[in-house]
Write an enzyme that holds these catalytic residues in place. Structure first.
Site, PDB file in Angstrom:
ATOM      1  CE  LYS A  85       0.685   2.041  -7.434  1.00 44.08           C
ATOM      2  NZ  LYS A  85       1.953   2.993  -7.477  1.00 44.08           N
ATOM      3  CB  VAL A 104      -0.038  -2.431  -5.396  1.00 44.79           C
ATOM      4  CG1 VAL A 104       0.468  -2.909  -6.541  1.00 44.79           C
ATOM      5  CG2 VAL A 104       0.215  -0.701  -5.278  1.00 44.79           C
ATOM      6  CD  GLU A 149      -2.796   0.909   2.334  1.00 45.52           C
ATOM      7  OE1 GLU A 149      -3.024  -0.220   3.095  1.00 45.52           O
ATOM      8  OE2 GLU A 149      -3.583   1.839   2.440  1.00 45.52           O
ATOM      9  N   GLY A 150       0.632   2.222  -0.935  1.00 43.17           N
ATOM     10  CA  GLY A 150       1.562   3.499  -0.942  1.00 43.17           C
ATOM     11  C   GLY A 150       0.674   4.421  -0.779  1.00 43.17           C
ATOM     12  N   GLY A 151       0.910   5.742  -1.130  1.00 47.22           N
ATOM     13  CA  GLY A 151       0.531   7.043  -0.998  1.00 47.22           C
ATOM     14  C   GLY A 151      -0.788   7.259  -1.740  1.00 47.22           C
ATOM     15  CG  ASP A 199       7.417  10.266  -4.373  1.00 48.32           C
ATOM     16  OD1 ASP A 199       8.351  10.432  -3.563  1.00 48.32           O
ATOM     17  OD2 ASP A 199       6.595   9.696  -4.029  1.00 48.32           O
TER      18      ASP A 199
HETATM   19  N1  LIG Z   1       4.136  -2.990 -11.218  1.00 51.51           N
HETATM   20  C1  LIG Z   1       4.035  -3.718  -9.948  1.00 51.51           C
HETATM   21  N2  LIG Z   1       4.827  -4.897  -9.876  1.00 51.51           N
HETATM   22  C2  LIG Z   1       5.176  -5.559  -8.639  1.00 51.51           C
HETATM   23  N3  LIG Z   1       4.831  -4.895  -7.487  1.00 51.51           N
HETATM   24  C3  LIG Z   1       4.516  -3.522  -7.295  1.00 51.51           C
HETATM   25  C4  LIG Z   1       4.255  -2.880  -8.649  1.00 51.51           C
HETATM   26  N4  LIG Z   1       3.770  -1.550  -8.441  1.00 51.51           N
HETATM   27  C5  LIG Z   1       3.811  -1.411  -7.082  1.00 51.51           C
HETATM   28  N5  LIG Z   1       4.425  -2.695  -6.445  1.00 51.51           N
HETATM   29  C6  LIG Z   1       4.500  -2.924  -5.177  1.00 51.51           C
HETATM   30  O1  LIG Z   1       3.234  -2.333  -4.530  1.00 51.51           O
HETATM   31  C7  LIG Z   1       3.680  -1.723  -3.192  1.00 51.51           C
HETATM   32  C8  LIG Z   1       3.097  -0.495  -3.089  1.00 51.51           C
HETATM   33  O2  LIG Z   1       3.468   0.346  -4.057  1.00 51.51           O
HETATM   34  P1  LIG Z   1       3.315   1.954  -4.265  1.00 51.51           P
HETATM   35  O3  LIG Z   1       4.091   2.347  -5.457  1.00 51.51           O
HETATM   36  O4  LIG Z   1       1.801   2.129  -4.340  1.00 51.51           O
HETATM   37  O5  LIG Z   1       3.645   2.673  -2.842  1.00 51.51           O
HETATM   38  P2  LIG Z   1       5.180   3.010  -2.395  1.00 51.51           P
HETATM   39  O6  LIG Z   1       5.984   3.216  -3.611  1.00 51.51           O
HETATM   40  O7  LIG Z   1       5.559   1.924  -1.208  1.00 51.51           O
HETATM   41  O8  LIG Z   1       4.849   4.322  -1.943  1.00 51.51           O
HETATM   42  P3  LIG Z   1       4.473   5.407  -2.543  1.00 51.51           P
HETATM   43  O9  LIG Z   1       2.993   5.460  -2.828  1.00 51.51           O
HETATM   44  O10 LIG Z   1       4.200   6.453  -1.530  1.00 51.51           O
HETATM   45  O11 LIG Z   1       5.410   5.806  -3.656  1.00 51.51           O
HETATM   46  C9  LIG Z   1       5.097  -1.835  -3.118  1.00 51.51           C
HETATM   47  O12 LIG Z   1       5.803  -2.674  -2.285  1.00 51.51           O
HETATM   48  C10 LIG Z   1       5.421  -1.879  -4.528  1.00 51.51           C
HETATM   49  O13 LIG Z   1       6.906  -2.506  -4.513  1.00 51.51           O
END
Ligand SMILES: Nc1ncnc2c1ncn2[C@@H]1O[C@H](COP(=O)(O)OP(=O)(O)OP(=O)(O)O)[C@@H](O)[C@H]1O
Length: 439
Positions: free
Chosen positions: A181, A167, A161-163, A279
């Site tokens: 996402k 996911v 989960e990100g900002g 970012d």
């Molecule tokens: N295309 C992808 N394939 C595999 N894993 C992914 C993919 N995109 C995101 N993830 C994983 O999902 C998780 C959440 O990602 P997300 O980019 O939403 O948040 P973040 O990078 O941790 O934080 P922020 O949103 O603040 O950038 C992370 O562990 C990321 O590695």
């Protein structure tokens, strides 16, 4: 008078005779031929008039589309549509990332499209709940399809989960694995605006950028479908529990750094208009099984806006990576990405977090600690103790120097991402010149 009358009558007779007389043309009478000719002339004039009108109307429409200042943007202001990179363009992305070289290279990738003001089903994107919806670069997915793919958005499918939202991993009907996402806080996002921005992101393709393969926009739901990158993210590998020796050797770390730099160089220098990531951080660098770096989340800051996030740090990128001028003025350009990349490079070398409150006071801030170490000529001591085999001193010095140049307080003195790729790859040069002299 009688003679005159006779003559007039005779000439009238001969005229009427001439008009009613048969002509050689299909044996038609003269008046019929004249009538046909007049009709033909009228039709031709009508045709020319219609042609002129159509050309004028279409020219006017084009002008309107170009100069419109409506609330729904016609094209993304920050991201332009690009064609699928040709093998040559991909080659540029691979090898020719030097700043000058990139500028010399023809920008075959850029082509801004005029997208008409959204009138509902612009390119067959609206849901009818059935069948594939090809959109050139990827696909439009129905909510139902993604629900099935993620087993009803099951908690077991959550990757993280990100900002921007949660996911999920998912498996599409054709067996391909994707990352979905599910964007949160998107209520303010107009559907057409969302589509325009997403389509622009979807067309950006590079080996070191996570590929967007589609999206879903149904009702209030907004989702992005990405290619699945199957080896976690850099943050997990640097700061996770990996045992006493990190699988990330010096060479692997350099491969990741160079890949990341190439992805960013492509965003900054390979696209017109350029894309600023905003970012850069280790959790946004995904890794495949061969340690290829894939930069994720590019274009999202623009797509969703800073206020769309429920994480306050999002407003200013991520704490610890943000360039000082961005933090203080909010002014943003690719130089801010370069600063964040410098912090990321330090993190890669040292294995330390940009901000770490568990460290002693003088070491909490990675940038300050790193600068202090270099100033006191203790550069070798900054290398991650989890790296088993120490890097060659020359290679290490060069990378330390790149770090320092990236975090220059004067944004204009920071190198461009293309130059950074060159500096990081500089090891190859002695080898190349050796082979040349051997020849
Ligand atoms: N295309 C992808 N394939 C595999 N894993 C992914 C993919 N995109 C995101 N993830 C994983 O999902 C998780 C959440 O990602 P997300 O980019 O939403 O948040 P973040 O990078 O941790 O934080 P922020 O949103 O603040 O950038 C992370 O562990 C990321 O590695």
């Amino acid at each position: 008078m009688a003679v005159l009358g006779e003559t007039t009558e005779a000439s009238n007779n001969s005229l009427s005779h001439k008009i009613t007389a048969k002509t050689p043309l299909f044996n038609l009478k003269l008046y019929a031929v004249i009538a046909i000719l007049v009709l033909c002339l009228l039709a031709a004039a009508l045709l020319i008039f219609l042609c002129l009108r159509i050309t004028r109307v279409s020219r006017k429409r084009k002008m309107r589309v170009k100069h419109s200042s409506g609330s729904i943007p016609l094209v993304s202001k920050e991201i332009a549509e690009i064609k699928e990179p040709s093998p040559r363009a991909a080659d540029n992305g691979e090898r020719k990332m030097g700043n000058e070289k990139l500028k010399e290279a023809p920008l075959e990738v850029t082509e801004i499209v005029d997208i008409e003001r959204g009138k509902g089903n612009r390119s067959g994107l609206e849901s009818d709940g059935s069948g594939p919806h090809n959109i050139g670069w990827g696909r439009w997915y129905s909510l139902k399809e993604l629900e099935i793919a993620t087993r009803g958005f099951s908690p077991q499918n959550v990757i993280g989960e990100g900002g921007y939202g949660i996911v999920y991993s998912g498996e599409l009907q054709d067996g391909s694995v994707v990352a979905v996402k599910n964007l949160l806080n998107n209520k303010g996002q107009a559907e057409n605006e969302f589509k325009v921005e997403v389509e622009a992101i979807g067309k950006v393709k590079h080996k070191n950028l996570v590929g967007l393969i589609g999206y879903c926009a149904e009702g209030a739901q907004r989702m992005l479908v990405y290619e699945y990158i199957d080896n976690g993210n850099l943050e997990q590998w640097l700061h996770g529990d990996v045992g006493p020796v990190s699988p990330l050797t010096w060479d692997i770390r350099m491969k990741i750094a160079i890949g990341t730099a190439k992805g960013l160089a492509y965003l900054h220098e390979g696209l017109e208009p350029k894309v600023v990531h905003r970012d850069i951080k280790s959790s946004n660098i995904l890794l495949d099984r061969k340690w290829n770096a894939k930069v994720s989340d590019f274009g999202l800051a623009k797509l969703l806006g800073s206020e769309a996030s429920y994480v306050t740090t999002r407003v200013m990128g991520t704490f610890g990576y943000v360039a000082p001028e961005y933090a203080s003025t909010g002014m943003l350009n690719e130089g801010s990405d370069v600063y964040s990349f410098g912090v990321l490079l330090m993190e890669i070398i040292t294995g330390r977090n940009p901000i770490d409150y568990s460290k002693p006071a003088g070491e909490m801030n990675l940038v300050d600690w790193f600068k202090g170490m270099i100033q006191s000529r203790r550069g070798e001591d900054v290398v991650d103790p989890l790296i088993a085999v120490q890097p060659p001193p020359r290679a290490m010095k060069r990378v330390l120097l790149v770090c320092l140049r990236c975090i220059d307080l004067d944004v204009h003195k920071r190198p461009k991402m293309g130059q950074i790729v060159h500096m990081l790859e500089a090891d190859d040069f002695p080898f190349r010149s050796e082979t040349r002299s051997a020849r």
